[in-house]
Scaffold this motif. Structure first.
Motif, mmCIF file in Angstrom:
data_model
loop_
_atom_site.group_PDB
_atom_site.id
_atom_site.type_symbol
_atom_site.label_atom_id
_atom_site.label_comp_id
_atom_site.label_asym_id
_atom_site.label_seq_id
_atom_site.Cartn_x
_atom_site.Cartn_y
_atom_site.Cartn_z
ATOM 1 N N ASN A 42 -5.015 -6.545 -4.333
ATOM 2 C CA ASN A 42 -3.737 -6.739 -4.828
ATOM 3 C C ASN A 42 -2.579 -6.340 -3.734
ATOM 4 O O ASN A 42 -1.444 -6.546 -4.626
ATOM 5 C CB ASN A 42 -3.565 -5.709 -5.990
ATOM 6 C CG ASN A 42 -4.782 -6.559 -6.745
ATOM 7 O OD1 ASN A 42 -4.682 -7.862 -7.232
ATOM 8 N ND2 ASN A 42 -5.762 -5.954 -7.775
ATOM 9 N N ASN A 83 -5.270 -2.215 5.612
ATOM 10 C CA ASN A 83 -5.678 -2.295 3.974
ATOM 11 C C ASN A 83 -7.455 -1.693 4.094
ATOM 12 O O ASN A 83 -7.928 -2.848 3.979
ATOM 13 C CB ASN A 83 -5.578 -3.390 3.038
ATOM 14 C CG ASN A 83 -5.761 -3.609 2.058
ATOM 15 O OD1 ASN A 83 -6.553 -2.982 1.570
ATOM 16 N ND2 ASN A 83 -5.965 -4.862 1.331
ATOM 17 N N GLU A 91 -8.992 0.063 2.269
ATOM 18 C CA GLU A 91 -9.924 0.080 1.214
ATOM 19 C C GLU A 91 -10.001 -2.065 0.251
ATOM 20 O O GLU A 91 -10.157 -2.142 -0.671
ATOM 21 C CB GLU A 91 -8.390 0.229 -0.461
ATOM 22 C CG GLU A 91 -8.290 1.958 -0.626
ATOM 23 C CD GLU A 91 -7.198 1.917 0.903
ATOM 24 O OE1 GLU A 91 -6.226 0.967 0.389
ATOM 25 O OE2 GLU A 91 -6.922 2.893 1.227
ATOM 26 N N ASP A 92 -9.035 -3.137 1.244
ATOM 27 C CA ASP A 92 -9.450 -3.919 1.281
ATOM 28 C C ASP A 92 -9.798 -4.504 -0.232
ATOM 29 O O ASP A 92 -10.137 -5.252 -0.964
ATOM 30 C CB ASP A 92 -11.635 -4.789 1.510
ATOM 31 C CG ASP A 92 -11.695 -5.720 1.456
ATOM 32 O OD1 ASP A 92 -10.271 -6.514 1.845
ATOM 33 O OD2 ASP A 92 -12.468 -6.263 0.823
ATOM 34 N N ASN A 93 -7.664 -3.793 -0.278
ATOM 35 C CA ASN A 93 -7.918 -3.910 -2.130
ATOM 36 C C ASN A 93 -6.437 -5.398 -1.992
ATOM 37 O O ASN A 93 -5.714 -5.681 -1.447
ATOM 38 C CB ASN A 93 -6.297 -3.222 -2.724
ATOM 39 C CG ASN A 93 -5.966 -3.227 -4.043
ATOM 40 O OD1 ASN A 93 -6.254 -4.445 -4.075
ATOM 41 N ND2 ASN A 93 -5.990 -2.514 -5.094
ATOM 42 N N SER A 106 1.543 -1.128 0.141
ATOM 43 C CA SER A 106 -0.084 -0.142 0.011
ATOM 44 C C SER A 106 0.592 1.050 -0.436
ATOM 45 O O SER A 106 1.797 0.876 0.562
ATOM 46 C CB SER A 106 -1.103 -0.163 1.243
ATOM 47 O OG SER A 106 -1.569 1.458 1.504
#
Length: 166
Positions: A76, A70, A72-74, A35
């Motif tokens: 990637n 995280n 944004e709960d991304n 991130s």
């Protein structure tokens, strides 16, 4: 019966048994896409001296010494924390020797703690370099319990805990 050199040699030997596992896990971590909110990584060791147990977790941190999650709960991007090394034994001792060993340890505690700190840092740093850590862009530190210093994995030296946040 016990010597500091013998004890440290035993610790080094037991840590070496887990070098491949740690190096493999560090390679995985180094390959993560992190991130952009992360400013540095802390590899924090948990040490249980009574049972000679060690485990290591990675924490992603911002410049204000807060853990980055995280939000944004991304899937990637990595942020947060995870285990890098599950609990291992860094020294083995027969139960019949425990009392005598801990008397020896107490008598030489300052010197032993200094040697243990150096041994843990050298071992972790060696695995970090083997995993490709020299090419890692984020600052990364090894943090040992009850220490006011962190081991800077880029500079291969101990730095005051506060220095890494400036």
């Amino acid at each position: 019966m016990f010597t500091i050199d013998q004890y440290i040699s035993s610790v080094q030997s037991n840590l070496q048994k887990h070098s491949n596992e740690l190096t493999s896990n560090l390679k995985r971590v180094i390959a993560y896409k992190f991130s952009p909110a992360i400013d540095l990584l802390d590899f924090t060791a948990s040490i249980e001296p009574i049972n000679f147990e060690l485990s290591i977790r990675i924490f992603s941190m911002d410049q204000n010494a807060n853990e980055v999650f995280n939000e944004e709960d991304n899937p990637n991007l990595f942020a947060g924390s995870e285990e890098v090394l599950p609990e291992i034994l860094y020294h083995e001792l027969d139960n019949s020797q425990r009392e005598a060993f801990f008397d020896f340890y107490e008598e030489h505690e300052m010197e032993i703690l200094e040697q243990e700190q150096k041994t843990f840092a050298n071992w972790f740093s060696s695995c970090w370099k083997e995993a490709g850590g020299d090419h890692f862009e984020l600052p990364a530190y090894l943090v040992l319990p009850e220490e006011s210093n962190s081991y800077d994995l880029k500079k291969s030296e101990w730095v005051d805990e506060e220095e890494k946040w400036t």
